[in-house]
Design a protein around this motif. Structure first.
Motif, PDB file in Angstrom:
ATOM      1  N   UNK A  64      -2.723  -0.287  -1.055  1.00 15.76           N
ATOM      2  CA  UNK A  64      -1.198  -0.404  -1.842  1.00 15.76           C
ATOM      3  C   UNK A  64      -1.161  -0.296  -3.205  1.00 15.76           C
ATOM      4  N   UNK A  65      -2.558  -0.531  -3.981  1.00 20.08           N
ATOM      5  CA  UNK A  65      -2.449  -0.379  -5.387  1.00 20.08           C
ATOM      6  C   UNK A  65      -2.670   1.173  -5.737  1.00 20.08           C
ATOM      7  N   UNK A  66      -2.820   1.751  -4.832  1.00 19.11           N
ATOM      8  CA  UNK A  66      -3.502   3.166  -5.161  1.00 19.11           C
ATOM      9  C   UNK A  66      -2.113   3.985  -5.335  1.00 19.11           C
ATOM     10  N   UNK A  67      -1.060   3.810  -4.973  1.00 14.79           N
ATOM     11  CA  UNK A  67       0.094   4.508  -4.960  1.00 14.79           C
ATOM     12  C   UNK A  67       0.787   4.711  -3.489  1.00 14.79           C
ATOM     13  N   UNK A  68       1.881   5.285  -3.538  1.00 11.36           N
ATOM     14  CA  UNK A  68       2.856   5.636  -2.453  1.00 11.36           C
ATOM     15  C   UNK A  68       2.068   6.477  -1.391  1.00 11.36           C
ATOM     16  N   UNK A  69       1.254   7.609  -2.021  1.00 12.69           N
ATOM     17  CA  UNK A  69       0.960   8.555  -1.218  1.00 12.69           C
ATOM     18  C   UNK A  69      -0.263   8.050  -0.147  1.00 12.69           C
ATOM     19  N   UNK A  70      -1.093   6.897  -0.993  1.00  7.34           N
ATOM     20  CA  UNK A  70      -1.892   6.182   0.034  1.00  7.34           C
ATOM     21  C   UNK A  70      -1.426   5.455   1.157  1.00  7.34           C
ATOM     22  N   UNK A  71      -0.435   4.728   0.937  1.00  7.80           N
ATOM     23  CA  UNK A  71       0.327   4.204   1.976  1.00  7.80           C
ATOM     24  C   UNK A  71       0.828   5.135   2.940  1.00  7.80           C
ATOM     25  N   UNK A  72       1.318   6.358   2.571  1.00 11.87           N
ATOM     26  CA  UNK A  72       1.691   7.291   3.677  1.00 11.87           C
ATOM     27  C   UNK A  72       0.693   7.790   4.348  1.00 11.87           C
ATOM     28  N   UNK A  73      -0.605   7.843   3.863  1.00  8.70           N
ATOM     29  CA  UNK A  73      -1.821   8.476   4.524  1.00  8.70           C
ATOM     30  C   UNK A  73      -2.168   7.457   5.451  1.00  8.70           C
ATOM     31  N   UNK A  74      -2.097   6.269   5.155  1.00 10.53           N
ATOM     32  CA  UNK A  74      -2.220   5.087   6.166  1.00 10.53           C
ATOM     33  C   UNK A  74      -1.408   5.191   7.364  1.00 10.53           C
ATOM     34  N   UNK A  75      -0.213   5.649   7.130  1.00 10.21           N
ATOM     35  CA  UNK A  75       0.726   5.758   8.354  1.00 10.21           C
ATOM     36  C   UNK A  75       0.149   7.340   9.055  1.00 10.21           C
ATOM     37  N   UNK A  76      -0.304   8.127   8.552  1.00  6.18           N
ATOM     38  CA  UNK A  76      -0.869   9.505   9.279  1.00  6.18           C
ATOM     39  C   UNK A  76      -2.098   8.962  10.114  1.00  6.18           C
ATOM     40  N   UNK A  77      -3.092   8.239   9.484  1.00  2.06           N
ATOM     41  CA  UNK A  77      -4.124   7.978  10.043  1.00  2.06           C
ATOM     42  C   UNK A  77      -3.849   7.094  11.411  1.00  2.06           C
ATOM     43  N   UNK A  78      -2.870   6.075  11.051  1.00  5.40           N
ATOM     44  CA  UNK A  78      -2.805   5.307  12.329  1.00  5.40           C
ATOM     45  C   UNK A  78      -2.138   5.768  13.287  1.00  5.40           C
ATOM     46  N   UNK A  79      -1.141   6.887  13.221  1.00  5.06           N
ATOM     47  CA  UNK A  79      -0.829   7.649  14.157  1.00  5.06           C
ATOM     48  C   UNK A  79      -1.651   8.702  14.974  1.00  5.06           C
ATOM     49  N   UNK A  80      -2.753   9.058  14.006  1.00  3.89           N
ATOM     50  CA  UNK A  80      -3.755   9.839  14.646  1.00  3.89           C
ATOM     51  C   UNK A  80      -4.565   9.028  15.679  1.00  3.89           C
ATOM     52  N   UNK A  81      -4.714   7.802  15.122  1.00  2.99           N
ATOM     53  CA  UNK A  81      -5.677   6.936  15.910  1.00  2.99           C
ATOM     54  C   UNK A  81      -5.066   6.766  17.418  1.00  2.99           C
ATOM     55  N   UNK A  82      -3.559   6.511  17.256  1.00  2.00           N
ATOM     56  CA  UNK A  82      -2.824   6.421  18.536  1.00  2.00           C
ATOM     57  C   UNK A  82      -2.702   7.568  19.383  1.00  2.00           C
ATOM     58  N   UNK A  83      -2.636   8.720  18.645  1.00  2.00           N
ATOM     59  CA  UNK A  83      -2.590   9.953  19.518  1.00  2.00           C
ATOM     60  C   UNK A  83      -3.825  10.419  20.216  1.00  2.00           C
ATOM     61  N   UNK A  84      -4.809  10.032  19.748  1.00  2.00           N
ATOM     62  CA  UNK A  84      -6.208  10.261  20.383  1.00  2.00           C
ATOM     63  C   UNK A  84      -6.523   9.452  21.470  1.00  2.00           C
ATOM     64  N   UNK A  85      -5.928   8.356  21.334  1.00  2.00           N
ATOM     65  CA  UNK A  85      -6.348   7.173  22.341  1.00  2.00           C
ATOM     66  C   UNK A  85      -5.305   7.354  23.576  1.00  2.00           C
ATOM     67  N   UNK A  86      -4.142   7.681  23.219  1.00  2.00           N
ATOM     68  CA  UNK A  86      -3.046   7.951  24.300  1.00  2.00           C
ATOM     69  C   UNK A  86      -3.466   9.081  25.130  1.00  2.00           C
ATOM     70  N   UNK A  87      -3.789  10.271  24.491  1.00  2.00           N
ATOM     71  CA  UNK A  87      -4.267  11.521  25.372  1.00  2.00           C
ATOM     72  C   UNK A  87      -5.429  11.422  26.102  1.00  2.00           C
ATOM     73  N   UNK A  88      -6.342  10.477  25.535  1.00  2.00           N
ATOM     74  CA  UNK A  88      -7.357  10.205  26.324  1.00  2.00           C
ATOM     75  C   UNK A  88      -7.138   9.257  27.276  1.00  2.00           C
ATOM     76  N   UNK A  89      -6.363   8.504  27.332  1.00  2.00           N
ATOM     77  CA  UNK A  89      -5.872   7.488  28.401  1.00  2.00           C
ATOM     78  C   UNK A  89      -5.098   8.161  29.391  1.00  2.00           C
ATOM     79  N   UNK A  90      -4.217   9.394  29.031  1.00  2.00           N
ATOM     80  CA  UNK A  90      -3.744  10.153  29.942  1.00  2.00           C
ATOM     81  C   UNK A  90      -4.777  11.179  30.653  1.00  2.00           C
TER      82      UNK A  90
END
Length: 403
Positions: free
Chosen positions: A335-361
């Protein structure tokens, strides 16, 4: 920035109070024998729970986040917050009724046109009361959308509204509803906590910058959410070819989401200039990262719909819990590094979820253990077959042809 935090809270409250019933309606309403009872029960439960949760939020959140204490300035603003949260939750549920009945065009008319016009019109009236006025405009738009949805449901779907809860209707699909509910809660909690992380870490000005960037990106996410809702509705219609529907969804979404992300990323700075130079200066990099997440969000959404259709609901909860922990953990760390890093956290979190969801399917269903006959049962079955042959032999000889 203050209004953005409250509007994000209203969005999350409406989803949390849903109890998974939106997905349940899409899944089971097409084959229901008592659609009115299911819709009435879902609407009453969801609206009431949203108002209860909004009251709890009103009692707790302003104490923890001083920037939103304007919600408790007087009883009228507090009551308006509670009531409008109930309307937002009900509006979410009525959208599912139209999707389940293959009448999604009314969602466009109600949410896209009518609600949008009312929000903008009210904003011109209430902007004088600052942060609460922005929230009020948003909430009144949801209230008008609910009223319009009920009219269209009566007119076009044949719905008969009643303020009645039939618990038997709710308990019949309780497991499906609650597991979907748990998954949705973990999926949506980052939307509640990310603005709070920004407000507490960077202040309300940066929360405003992030809110605009996220909402612009969220407009593009609507493409994948709409496709996911259609996939879920079609996959719930009897004996649907779910793998075929999944392939078609991916083939449609891949070029569309990548194309939109590239086009808008190039124009991100100029789009934000519409809101002002400060937004363009402070939110462009965050918006580009959030747009880069569009194809990943689409894959995550489709993957989780497929988990629902295959009834792998526990896996869906695990996916969303992992994403929730990842997004908030990385957002708080960066959070102290700026808004783009918070946005990057959103991207990585969704990437983790996408990989796990498709693996489960993609993992094939586990085959159950084969039943092994005991020797006694095998002898009994052999004697039964021999007795059948002796009984049928005269019939075969008399008819000249085997049966």
């Amino acid at each position: 920035g203050q209004a953005a935090t409250v509007i994000a809270a209203m969005t999350v409250i409406s989803y949390i109070s849903d109890l998974g019933l939106s997905n349940t309606l899409i899944r089971f309403l097409p084959t229901s024998q008592d659609a009115d009872a299911e819709i009435n029960t879902a609407l009453v439960l969801t609206t009431a729970l949203a108002m209860v949760i909004a009251t709890c939020y009103l009692l707790i959140a302003p104490t923890l986040v001083p920037n939103i204490r304007f919600l408790r300035e007087n009883p009228l603003t507090a009551a308006g917050f509670v009531l409008l949260n109930g309307c937002a939750a009900a509006n979410l549920l009525t959208d599912s009724v139209f999707i389940a009945n293959r009448r999604s065009q009314y969602n466009f008319l109600v949410d896209g046109v009518m609600q949008g016009v009312v929000k903008l019109g009210c904003l011109g009236v209430f902007v004088g009361i600052a942060s609460y006025g922005i929230f009020l405009s948003n909430g009144i738009g949801a209230a008008v959308a609910v009223a319009a949805s009920l009219v269209f449901m009566v007119w076009r779907v044949g719905y008969h509204p009643r303020l009645k809860v039939q618990l038997a209707v709710f308990t019949r699909t309780l497991y499906f509803s609650l597991t979907n509910y748990a998954g949705s809660v973990f999926q949506l909690l980052p939307l509640l906590f990310m603005p709070i992380i920004v407000v507490n870490g960077e202040g309300p000005r940066h929360a405003a910058y992030f809110f605009i960037a996220f909402n612009l990106a969220n407009l593009t996410y609507a493409v994948s959410f709409a496709m996911g809702a259609s996939l879920f509705a079609e996959g719930s219609q009897g004996k649907a070819d779910i793998p075929g529907l999944a392939r078609r969804a991916v083939k449609l979404l891949a070029p569309v989401t990548i194309g939109i992300a590239l086009l808008l990323a190039v124009a991100a700075h100029w789009i934000l200039k519409i809101y002002g130079t400060e937004y363009a200066r402070n939110a462009t990099s965050a918006l580009i990262v959030l747009l880069a997440a569009l194809p990943i969000v689409a894959l995550n959404n489709i993957g989780q719909i497929l988990l629902k259709l295959r009834s792998r609901l526990i896996m869906m909860i695990v996916v969303n819990l992992s994403s929730f922990v990842g997004i908030l953990g990385m957002a708080a760390l960066w959070s102290s590094k700026g808004l783009s890093w918070i946005a990057f956290a959103w991207l990585l979190g969704n990437l983790i979820a996408a990989l796990m969801a498709w693996a489960g399917w993609l993992v094939p269903p586990r085959a159950g253990p084969r039943h092994r006959m005991s020797s006694r049962h095998r002898r009994r079955a052999r004697r039964r077959r021999q007795e059948d042959k002796r009984t049928l032999a005269p019939i075969h000889a008399q008819g000249g042809q085997p049966l």
